[in-house]
Design an enzyme around this catalytic site. Sequence first.
Site, PDB file in Angstrom:
ATOM      1  N   ASP A 391       1.038  -1.066   0.114  1.00 63.33           N
ATOM      2  CA  ASP A 391      -0.016   0.085   0.225  1.00 63.33           C
ATOM      3  C   ASP A 391       0.786   1.338   0.014  1.00 63.33           C
ATOM      4  OD1 ASP A 391      -2.296   1.633   0.416  1.00 63.33           O
ATOM      5  OD2 ASP A 391      -1.498   1.716   2.583  1.00 63.33           O
ATOM      6  N   LYS A 392       0.569   2.209  -0.667  1.00 63.17           N
ATOM      7  CA  LYS A 392       1.438   3.633  -0.799  1.00 63.17           C
ATOM      8  C   LYS A 392       1.257   4.348   0.832  1.00 63.17           C
ATOM      9  CE  LYS A 392       0.138   7.442  -2.418  1.00 63.17           C
ATOM     10  NZ  LYS A 392       0.668   8.240  -1.540  1.00 63.17           N
ATOM     11  N   THR A 544      -2.738   1.650  -4.407  1.00 62.35           N
ATOM     12  CA  THR A 544      -3.082   3.039  -3.665  1.00 62.35           C
ATOM     13  C   THR A 544      -4.740   3.464  -4.141  1.00 62.35           C
ATOM     14  OG1 THR A 544      -2.462   5.128  -3.363  1.00 62.35           O
ATOM     15  CG2 THR A 544      -2.064   4.258  -5.227  1.00 62.35           C
ATOM     16  N   GLY A 545      -5.123   4.301  -3.343  1.00 61.59           N
ATOM     17  CA  GLY A 545      -6.454   4.841  -3.547  1.00 61.59           C
ATOM     18  C   GLY A 545      -6.384   6.240  -3.992  1.00 61.59           C
ATOM     19  N   LYS A 572      -8.707  -3.544  -4.206  1.00 62.44           N
ATOM     20  CA  LYS A 572      -7.354  -4.177  -3.484  1.00 62.44           C
ATOM     21  C   LYS A 572      -7.403  -5.686  -3.286  1.00 62.44           C
ATOM     22  CE  LYS A 572      -5.774   0.094  -1.389  1.00 62.44           C
ATOM     23  NZ  LYS A 572      -4.769   0.678   0.020  1.00 62.44           N
ATOM     24  N   ASP A 591      -1.213  -0.699   5.891  1.00 66.09           N
ATOM     25  CA  ASP A 591      -1.634  -0.080   7.318  1.00 66.09           C
ATOM     26  C   ASP A 591      -3.099   0.336   7.731  1.00 66.09           C
ATOM     27  OD1 ASP A 591      -1.728   2.220   5.635  1.00 66.09           O
ATOM     28  OD2 ASP A 591      -0.653   3.533   7.172  1.00 66.09           O
ATOM     29  N   ASP A 595      -6.967  -1.815   3.749  1.00 67.02           N
ATOM     30  CA  ASP A 595      -6.067  -2.829   3.445  1.00 67.02           C
ATOM     31  C   ASP A 595      -6.202  -4.012   4.053  1.00 67.02           C
ATOM     32  OD1 ASP A 595      -4.388  -0.842   2.388  1.00 67.02           O
ATOM     33  OD2 ASP A 595      -3.562  -0.029   3.882  1.00 67.02           O
TER      34      ASP A 595
END
Length: 705
Positions: A391-392, A544-545, A572, A591, A595
């Site tokens: 995840d970014k 990423t969103g 995701k 995080d 996610d």
Amino acid sequence: MTTLEESCTCCRLCTLEDEERTGSPRGSGVPEPEHHEANGDDHPDHADHTDHEQMFRRRFWVCMVVGLPVLIWSSTIQGWFNYAAPEFTGSFLIVPVFATFIFFYGGFPFLSMAKWELRAGKPAMMTLISLAIVVAYGFSIATEFADTGDDFFWELVTLIDIMLLGHWMEMRSVRQASGALGALADLMPDTVDIVGDDGEVEKRSLAELQVDDVFLVRPGESVAADGEVVSGASDVNEAMITGESRPADKKVGDRVIGGTVNSGSGSLRVSTTAVGSDTSLAGIMALVAAAQESKSPTQLLADRAASLLFYAAVAAAVLTGLVWTAIDGGFEPETIARIVTVLVIACPHALGLAIPLVIANTTAIAARHGTLIRNREAIDTARNLQIIAFDKTGTLTTGEIGVVDIATIDGVIDVDALAATAAVEGDSEHPLATAIRDAASRRSLVIPSTTDFSVQKGIGASAIVGGEKLQVGGPRLVESLSVPLPYSLAEFTEASGKEGRTVIYLVRAGNPEAAFALADVVREESRSAIEVLHGMEVQVAMLTGDSHDVAASVSKELNIDRVFAQVLPADKERRIVELQETGESVGMVGDGVNDAPALVRADIGIAIGSGTDVAVQSADLVLVKNNPLDVPRIMKLSAASYRKQLQNIWWGAGYNILMIPLAAGILAPWGFLMPPAIGAVVMSISTIVVAVNAQLLRRVDLSLT
């Protein structure tokens, strides 16, 4: 990863625990314990593993205490250590009576679970343990009434206690891995302020909220349900749902999501559009639960070895009985002793601790290096990961907006411009103002004093600094000026826009003299982590969103292989499935709440320690130091741990298989027959070898250079 039901035998224990609590078996008409229902799990009987852990812990300590007199008064142990235990009236009953208690009390879980294995036609560890303790107990009781040799009471109690210890450790790891859904539910408030038709606000239980009800969300409060803003304006932190690091500006007509937080300074009145299971957060919870249930089952190496050993032991015992009966011309008492020796040798003393001891050491080593292991299965799988999906926001980046670049006109020094901008923003509560002040603080800049601070809504802020009026704001501030942007700042703005960065400007006397690009700050360790993973021939993906521009900017900076942008929570999880469908083993590092489904769906879920409780509870591994470099480090530890597990399996099972023929009397033509007591000692030696080998794991080198 496996489901919690399949990762161990713990779910077979639900029946045992219910019977122990209620005093009656299931199906007797006694109501089931209410604590199962409270969890809201689709599988109520498997909802909470705390009771399983406590059961094994309780039985371990009880059997440990009760077993000490058995060891002290054992004639075999007295002979080995050349001492005499005190004798008094009834002392001869201590060993058989106490051992009988341990057999039934401590052995009950294994005997009951062996029944499940036999019903399923898959005898494994529980069946082998049960076979050993039943034979040891039966033979030992027989020695009390007939001269069939030395008893095995001391071996019986130590075996049961060792197995209880191993399963206590197993239940603890499973219990720690079962809290994801509860953490998700905790995002929702317990109460809600409902606005009546007369405008009065009344606090009620969240369960009373209905569709079309209007509720109040004050600054700092969580949004109670999905809805539409009907009054007010504020910033709402939706990072846990969308992954977007910047708070979303919410005004009349905008939709809000239950579980998000009003992070701005204004209050919102929201008309409810969905409650209960229809909310977005409930959908995420359903995804997490579904992902947990859909894990493909894997069998522990120890169980596979125990299954083979079970058949080998039974076959060897039968063959021993037949051969010695033929040799002796009939069935003799000595034949019973040889059969018992074979079965005791086959007992998985070492095999029962082969994996738990390695996992215990692995857990300690990982913790010293900043990684917590929540699921022991993850240690087996991590070494095989071929794709790591990060995840970014909050993972590859800090999850906080910061100043990532500065441009100034000729004659203006960037640090001076930053100090002046921080001075103007000194009294502002806006997140971008906080980012400017933090940037100045990290550079230890001296911030000048200000007067006449004011805010122009939608334009920016202004203040008097050093006798001059300075303004700070975004594009609207520049549009309000009568002069165009200087070429250097215009070029900087265009480049920043392509990378999805926010730009604010410092204006002095009506002229822009500096521009600041703000974005989610990339962690310093992320680039090194990705380089190491590439060196291990592991592909790196990013989910990423954020927008495609923002994702492309981070991807270019970090040399990421595959990028998925503007991804919602359900997407995701689907992206993880897509990666898995290529046949690759996929790890997910994240995080946030958004996610959680992907963390559970992945072969290995890895959470950043500073992330949400939901992410941590959904993950198999937790990076306490928030350092992406710990991902390749744990893969290296996984490989070393797996090697030790294999070695211990071969020591535990291979040692048994080697000794079974000796116990059966294969060397009898040369005058060697192994007594049952010696068989028990040999079995104990294999346990020591396994324990020492597990300790050698502490020497593993986890450096990444």
